[in-house]
Enzyme design. Structure first.
Site, PDB file in Angstrom:
ATOM      1  CB  SER A   1      14.876   4.488  12.395  1.00  0.00           C
ATOM      2  OG  SER A   1      13.758   3.684  12.172  1.00  0.00           O
TER       3      SER A   1
ATOM      4  CG  HIS B   1       3.981   8.304   6.759  1.00  0.00           C
ATOM      5  ND1 HIS B   1       4.750   8.710   5.694  1.00  0.00           N
ATOM      6  CD2 HIS B   1       4.761   7.481   7.479  1.00  0.00           C
ATOM      7  CE1 HIS B   1       5.940   8.151   5.773  1.00  0.00           C
ATOM      8  NE2 HIS B   1       5.980   7.399   6.844  1.00  0.00           N
TER       9      HIS B   1
END
Ligand code: NAG
Ligand code: NAG
Ligand code: NAG
Ligand code: NAG
Ligand code: NAG
Length: 363
Positions: free
Chosen positions: A205, A337
């Site tokens: 990214s 996460h």
């Protein structure tokens, strides 16, 4: 009459022994406390051994499903004031488990040895999709794993948490034989984060957001990467379909510029096995963070693993607000996460002598 006097003497004697024991114990404790206090003016005082063992035991038997984040946070802070040493037997036990499931030495990265021409590499997050390994693709993989059949003496895993700011941990980090870093973290905080890098992860990214997918000038990306000595730059090329082309482009860019750094790829099978490993330990996450991926690999590859910059809370132990990263305060998008739960395991491994979790200042 005589017997009674004898019993009385015996009683006096026993009382005397008891008194001596109490005096001796107090003396020892005071001496220990004195020794702790005298270490330096600035270091927080060290805790008595029995307190340390209590806290270690408490964290050691805590359960991921019932633990309370604040409690773990408080207890791991206590442990920062206790001496830490490797417990070879617990460390070896975990390493053996990890080797049986995942074998980082052989499978951490895609290599020419563990992947043949004509093989299909299945995506980590899409079991129905794969990449066929052509001769051209095969050529860009490293010949063998750099971690095959060798054990590094000491490794520093440097997370990017804001807790590292003003930590002065740089020189301690630089003493490690091997230094892992994350997501192309900036290197101009060397007093706190050190100067050396052997392996750094790179999230595609970044290339997408800051380097126009490497479709335009590539020099700025080279300038970024050049700060990492001759590090391996690890990318998740085969985790998400959209990452593959960009990860290959990163490899070719570095090669075209004759860069000292080299782009390599996480093996998706390794990551998949690792996710299962932690799931069996009741870690519930959509996807492991790269932090836990690297820490797990380091536990197999290194004899001593030290963690810096791992602290998934927005305040430091003294309640002072800290930025999300040591280099910025950008919060992640909806995260896949579960950092506090991963932190629970780091805390537990610290308390069992498997790795050393450093929080706060290095003196
Ligand atoms: C290592 O851990 C084991 C299991 O918790 C414990 O029995 C042993 O005493 C520890 N060894 C050392 C040297 O602390
Ligand atoms: C790889 O996948 C292709 C289909 O895309 C299939 O024809 C081929 O047999 C597979 N190769 C191996 C080694 O499984
Ligand atoms: C590091 O570099 C960034 C970007 O150039 C800058 O914003 C930051 O202030 C620098 N930090 C330090 C500690 O030099
Ligand atoms: C780090 O130290 C600087 C200078 O003393 C201070 O301005 C800054 O607030 C500190 N940052 C953190 C996160 O402690
Ligand atoms: C968050 O996601 C949106 C939409 O996918 C994207 O435009 C934005 O850049 C992302 N922000 C960060 C910090 O990654």
């Amino acid at each position: 009459m005589i017997n009674r006097r004898r019993a009385l003497y015996l009683l006096y004697f026993l009382l005397f022994v008891l008194l001596c024991a109490v005096i001796y114990d107090t003396y020892k404790k005071n001496q220990a406390r004195l020794r702790y206090r005298l270490r330096t003016d600035t270091e927080p005082p060290w805790l008595p051994d029995d307190t340390c063992r209590d806290v270690e035991r408490k964290i050691g038997i805590a359960n991921i499903k019932t633990f309370n984040s604040d409690e773990i946070k408080a207890q791991i802070q206590y442990l920062q004031r206790c001496p830490w040493s490797v417990n070879v037997s617990t460390q070896t036990a975990l390493r053996t488990e990890l080797q049986a499931c995942c074998n980082a030495g052989r499978y951490f990265l895609v290599t020419q040895e563990n992947t043949r021409i004509g093989d299909n590499i299945t995506y980590e997050t899409r079991k129905d999709k794969h990449v066929e390994v052509t001769k051209k693709l095969h050529e860009i993989f490293p010949k063998t794993s750099p971690f095959l059949n060798k054990r590094i003496r000491s490794c520093a895993v440097v997370g990017s948490g804001g807790i590292l700011l003003n930590s002065s941990c740089g020189s301690e980090i630089d003493q490690a034989d091997y230094v892992f870093r994350f997501n192309l973290a900036p290197m101009n905080y060397s007093k706190d984060t050190g100067t050396r890098t052997n392996l750094v992860t790179a999230n595609p990214s970044i290339l997408r957001q800051r380097y126009a997918k490497l479709n335009e000038e590539r020099r700025p990306f080279m300038n970024l990467v050049e700060i990492y000595e001759s590090a391996l730059i690890v990318m998740p090329a085969f985790s998400f379909i959209r990452n593959t082309d960009l990860s290959l482009k990163a490899f070719y860019t570095l090669e075209d510029f004759g860069s000292r750094q080299k782009v390599v790829y996480f093996h998706p099978n390794y990551l998949e096995n690792l996710a299962l490993f932690w799931k069996e330990k009741d870690l519930e996450v959509r996807r492991l963070s790269s932090g836990l991926m690297i820490v797990s690999a380091a536990l197999e590859i290194c004899n001593k693993v030290m963690l810096y910059g791992f602290w998934p809370f927005s305040e430091d132990p003294n309640g002072k607000p800290i930025p999300h990263h040591f280099y910025d305060d950008e919060l992640p998008n909806i995260s896949q996460h579960n950092m506090p739960d991963e932190f629970f395991f780091y805390s537990q491994m610290h308390s069992k002598g498997i790795l050393k979790l450093k929080i706060g200042r290095c003196f």
